[in-house]
Structures are given as C-alpha cells and as structure tokens.
Write a protein that holds these residues in place. Sequence first.
Motif, PDB file in Angstrom:
ATOM      1  N   TYR A 202       0.854  -1.189   0.000  1.00 36.85           N
ATOM      2  CA  TYR A 202       0.000   0.000   0.000  1.00 36.85           C
ATOM      3  C   TYR A 202       0.887   1.233   0.000  1.00 36.85           C
ATOM      4  O   TYR A 202       0.924   1.987   0.951  1.00 36.85           O
ATOM      5  CB  TYR A 202      -0.897   0.011   1.237  1.00 36.85           C
TER       6      TYR A 202
ATOM      7  N   ALA B 125       0.727   3.956  -1.530  1.00 35.11           N
ATOM      8  CA  ALA B 125       0.046   5.257  -1.457  1.00 35.11           C
ATOM      9  C   ALA B 125      -0.099   5.698  -0.008  1.00 35.11           C
ATOM     10  O   ALA B 125      -0.138   6.888   0.285  1.00 35.11           O
ATOM     11  CB  ALA B 125      -1.317   5.164  -2.121  1.00 35.11           C
ATOM     12  N   ASN B 126      -0.169   4.710   0.900  1.00 34.46           N
ATOM     13  CA  ASN B 126      -0.305   5.058   2.317  1.00 34.46           C
ATOM     14  C   ASN B 126       0.860   5.892   2.820  1.00 34.46           C
ATOM     15  O   ASN B 126       0.714   6.666   3.755  1.00 34.46           O
ATOM     16  CB  ASN B 126      -0.405   3.793   3.171  1.00 34.46           C
TER      17      ASN B 126
ATOM     18  N   ILE C 128      -0.009   9.359   2.022  1.00 34.30           N
ATOM     19  CA  ILE C 128      -1.096   9.806   2.887  1.00 34.30           C
ATOM     20  C   ILE C 128      -0.555  10.113   4.292  1.00 34.30           C
ATOM     21  O   ILE C 128      -0.871  11.147   4.877  1.00 34.30           O
ATOM     22  CB  ILE C 128      -2.222   8.756   2.924  1.00 34.30           C
TER      23      ILE C 128
ATOM     24  N   VAL D 124       1.307  13.375   4.207  1.00 33.75           N
ATOM     25  CA  VAL D 124       0.406  14.526   4.213  1.00 33.75           C
ATOM     26  C   VAL D 124      -0.164  14.736   5.619  1.00 33.75           C
ATOM     27  O   VAL D 124      -0.192  15.851   6.132  1.00 33.75           O
ATOM     28  CB  VAL D 124      -0.739  14.331   3.194  1.00 33.75           C
ATOM     29  N   GLN D 125      -0.565  13.628   6.249  1.00 29.74           N
ATOM     30  CA  GLN D 125      -1.162  13.746   7.583  1.00 29.74           C
ATOM     31  C   GLN D 125      -0.165  14.313   8.598  1.00 29.74           C
ATOM     32  O   GLN D 125      -0.502  15.189   9.387  1.00 29.74           O
ATOM     33  CB  GLN D 125      -1.664  12.384   8.061  1.00 29.74           C
TER      34      GLN D 125
ATOM     35  N   LEU E 270       0.393  17.930   8.008  1.00 29.28           N
ATOM     36  CA  LEU E 270      -0.729  18.728   8.508  1.00 29.28           C
ATOM     37  C   LEU E 270      -0.647  18.886  10.025  1.00 29.28           C
ATOM     38  O   LEU E 270      -0.871  19.976  10.561  1.00 29.28           O
ATOM     39  CB  LEU E 270      -2.054  18.061   8.119  1.00 29.28           C
ATOM     40  N   ASP E 271      -0.319  17.776  10.708  1.00 26.78           N
ATOM     41  CA  ASP E 271      -0.153  17.843  12.161  1.00 26.78           C
ATOM     42  C   ASP E 271       0.899  18.871  12.540  1.00 26.78           C
ATOM     43  O   ASP E 271       0.744  19.629  13.489  1.00 26.78           O
ATOM     44  CB  ASP E 271       0.279  16.474  12.710  1.00 26.78           C
TER      45      ASP E 271
ATOM     46  N   CYS F  57       1.787  21.430  10.754  1.00 31.74           N
ATOM     47  CA  CYS F  57       1.216  22.762  10.493  1.00 31.74           C
ATOM     48  C   CYS F  57       0.457  23.260  11.718  1.00 31.74           C
ATOM     49  O   CYS F  57       0.593  24.418  12.114  1.00 31.74           O
ATOM     50  CB  CYS F  57       0.221  22.718   9.328  1.00 31.74           C
ATOM     51  N   VAL F  58      -0.352  22.378  12.289  1.00 32.39           N
ATOM     52  CA  VAL F  58      -1.144  22.771  13.454  1.00 32.39           C
ATOM     53  C   VAL F  58      -0.230  23.169  14.605  1.00 32.39           C
ATOM     54  O   VAL F  58      -0.400  24.219  15.225  1.00 32.39           O
ATOM     55  CB  VAL F  58      -2.075  21.617  13.898  1.00 32.39           C
TER      56      VAL F  58
END
Lengths: 261, 267
Positions: A21, A23-24, A27, A30-31, A34-35, A37-38
Amino acid sequence: MFYIRLFATYLRIGILGELEYRANFWISLVQSALDLCVALGGLAVVFNHTDTLGGWRQEELLALVGVYFLIGGLIRTIIRPSMTKFMDDVRQGTLDFTLTKPADSQVLVSIQSIEIWRLVDVLIALPVLGIALLRLGARLGLLDTAVFAVTLLSGALIIYSFWLMLSTCAFWFVKVENIQVIFMSMWQAGRWPVSIYPAWLRAVLTFLVPVAFATTVPASAVSGRITDASLVGTVALAVAMLLVSRWFWRVGIRFYSGASA
Amino acid sequence: MFAYYPIYRGYFRTSLMLMFQYRIAMLIWLLGGIIEPLMYLVIWRTVSLQQGGSVGSYSTNDFVVYFIAMMMVSHGTFTWIMWEYVYRIRMGQFSVMLLKPIHPIHSDIADNIGYKFLTLTVMGPTVLLLAWFFDASWQPAFWTLAAFVPVLILAFLMRFYWEWSLAMVAFWTLRIDAMNQAYIVVTLFFSGKLAPLTLFPEIVQRAADLLPFRWMLYFPVEVLLGRVTPRDLLIGLGAQLFWLLAGYLVMQLIYRAGIKRYAAFGA
C-alpha cells in the motif's frame, strides 16, 4: 538477542505488508505534515503576541513539539497498532495463536503489528528537534544530552506500560478500544507544557494519563529546566510502571480462557 | 415542510434509542471536543495574563468566554459524516438508503440533532463548570442573544451541507483520511478555533473572509459574546445565507454525480 531477531522479523513483515500500500506512505506524509502545520502554526500565532508562555521560550516549545512528534510517532507506529490487534484477538479468540508461540507473550503482543509509514512522524520530529536544539545550542552539554535521552526513553516506557495496562483490561471487559480514543484526546494536550494547565488538569495529564512524562519532562530536560527530583521521579516511575504492567499482564493472561472455551 | 415532521420524529426516536445503547462511547467521543478548546483557552488566558490582562481587543475574561462559547458552538455544529460515509459505501449500506423515498441527508440531520440533545446532558454541566472554574463573566445584550438562535441554526445547516458534500468524495475514493484531516486543519486556522481571527496576521484574516469557515464558528461565537454591531449581524446573516445556499447547490450537484457513480458492493 532472540528478541531482537524477533523484532526484526516483525519489522520485515510490517514493511512487506505496507509496501503493498505504497500510497499510504504519501497519505501518512500529508497527515504528518498537517499535524506539524497545526503545531507550528499554533506556536507562531501565540508567539506573535508574547515572548514566553508560562516561562517557556519559543525554541523550548519547538523542542517540545519535536518530542511530541517523536513519542507520538512511536505510539502510532508500534504501540497503537499492536495493542489494537491484541484487543481484536482477545475478542475473537485468536489470541490463542499468539500464546502458543514459543516466546514471551507480552513481547509478542507488543510488537506484533508495525505500521512503518507512521515513522514519518519520527522523521518529521528529528529536524524539528534538531532546529530547536541548534537554537538552544550554546547551553546544551554532554550531560544534558544524556539526561534528555534518559527522560525520552523513560517517557516512552511509561506510555508503553500505561497502554499495556489499559489493553490488558480487555481480558475482563473485552470491549475497551474506546480507551484508546480517550488517550489520543488527552495526548494532544501534550503539545504544550503541562505547567500552564490548571492544577486539576495537570494532575490528570500527569497521573491519570501520563502524558506529561512523555512530552513535558524530556522537553524540560533539553531546555535545562529539569530538576533532579523530577528526573529521578520519572526514571523511577518508568521502572515501576514497567514492573507493574508486567505483573498485571501475567494476572490477565492467567485469567484468559479463550473466546470459545 | 410539515410533511417532514412525522418523518423526523421517527428518525429521532430510532437514533436516540440506538445511541443510548452506545452511551459510553458517545461520552468518550465528546472528550476531544472538550479538551481542544480547553487547551486553547488555557494558552490564551496565560498569554493574556502575561501581557498585563489583554491581547488585542480581548481581555483575559474575553478569552475565557470566547473559548467556552467556541466549545459550545463547535459542539453544536460539528458533524462526523465525513468518516461515516466511507463505511456506508464500502459496506453497501448506502444501497438501503437509496431505496428509501427520501433524501438520505434527512436521517443524518436527525441523527446529528439527536446526538446533540443527548450529549447536552454532559456539555451543559461541563460548560457551567468551566465558567465557574475560570470565573467567567458574561453579560449578553438581549438582542444578540436572540440573534444567536438563527445564527446558530444557519451555522449548523451550512456546515452540514458543506461537510455532507465533502463526505461524498467517498463515492470516488475510499482513502479520505488525509483529506478529512486537511479539512480539519484548514478549519482550525480559518474558523477561529485556534485563536480569535483578529489575532491572526492580516493575510489570514483576508483569506478567512473569502472562506465559509468563519461563518460556521467565529461569527456565532462573536454574536453570543455580543461583540458585533447590528450591521455586522446583518452582513453575517447574509454571508451565512449565501454559503448555505451555495452548500445546498454543491450538495445536490455532487449527490447527483455521486449516485450515478455508485455501484453497490456485492451486487
């Protein structure tokens, strides 16, 4: 030695499994981004309006973010997936297969599922921590680094033992997955030093759910604000929790009788 | 309009009964919604105390009230549909919903409202407890309090239509985790969840003006706090109506394209 080989085997299985997998990976990346970024965005907004937060400077909180991601990555890579699988096994009776294997059941259960793509969190944590250390630079000697490593390891062990004890409850209550949701909700509060929280919340984050030991304590070691007492306390707690969780696991395993038996 | 009344009553009954079976899980899911605003409350309160009692136009007490109000509005308007839709499609449950002679969004709205009423039993005391603990003082004007009701309803509906639309991406791909998270992060920065929007740099504020998120959370919170003029209120209501209508149209559009694409598994 045997257990290192065992771990390597599970790691290989994890890698092989997740390579299917691919593509995971993106992903996860990206996750994690994003974390980040927060975490960094929050820091940026707050420090736009102040120089220190509860006595912590920006680069010290950056180190805290690094620690938060490092331990968080460890949880998401090994602890959470393995413990989730363990709870499923208890419910479905497939834990029997683990117990019949000729190795320590606690070790097997703790490393049985490794989601390698989650290591991205660790990969992100390292440069963050690096930048923070660089900016704190001048005052960080060899001793501080050693203390930091010790607290980091203790924090990781405390989180592991805590999670193992919660999971062991599955022997009696079967359906305990929601406990993990409680933990992850509390975990996000660890992005900030627990000293800024009101006393009751600080107590919750220290003793009820030991988030503080895994995030605030190592970060305070790196910023040179750790006291001898809290260093000794953290190490002692790590050892104590490791022993208690081991004992609790044995009690649980003795209670377990298979799902259909 | 009134034709929906008995339908919704039925939906409420079944969803409440169902949720009561999972009451512990329901409470646990609440925790995240309490911790997050509480975290930002504590941080901004600390910053404000350090800065001598205020940051920007917010006093320490304003921050406390702001984040408690944010907790309520956020809880009142949030949806979990973006996670549920994937299961629905993967498990083929969606086929059953399609057979019913009513748009599936209605049962979701009823479910959501039912959950909100059930969890009010915990959210209410939590809010009071926090207000007492942080010594919050809040003196709303009557007209903003009255205006808060339609503002909150509009915020709920517009958020529902937009998130329902986003959830339908599941018709095209089942890998929605990263997208959902991206959505959450965007809302965090542009809806005022992290901090009151006026404390952000100018560029973030201008971007927030062009996005729907501030009308979902920030605006209702500001109305509840009485920090709006009558003119702000009218502009806000207009913006909410605009985004609600846009969300409705987008939802219809995607829904039509989506059900054409949907093929039940196992069929």
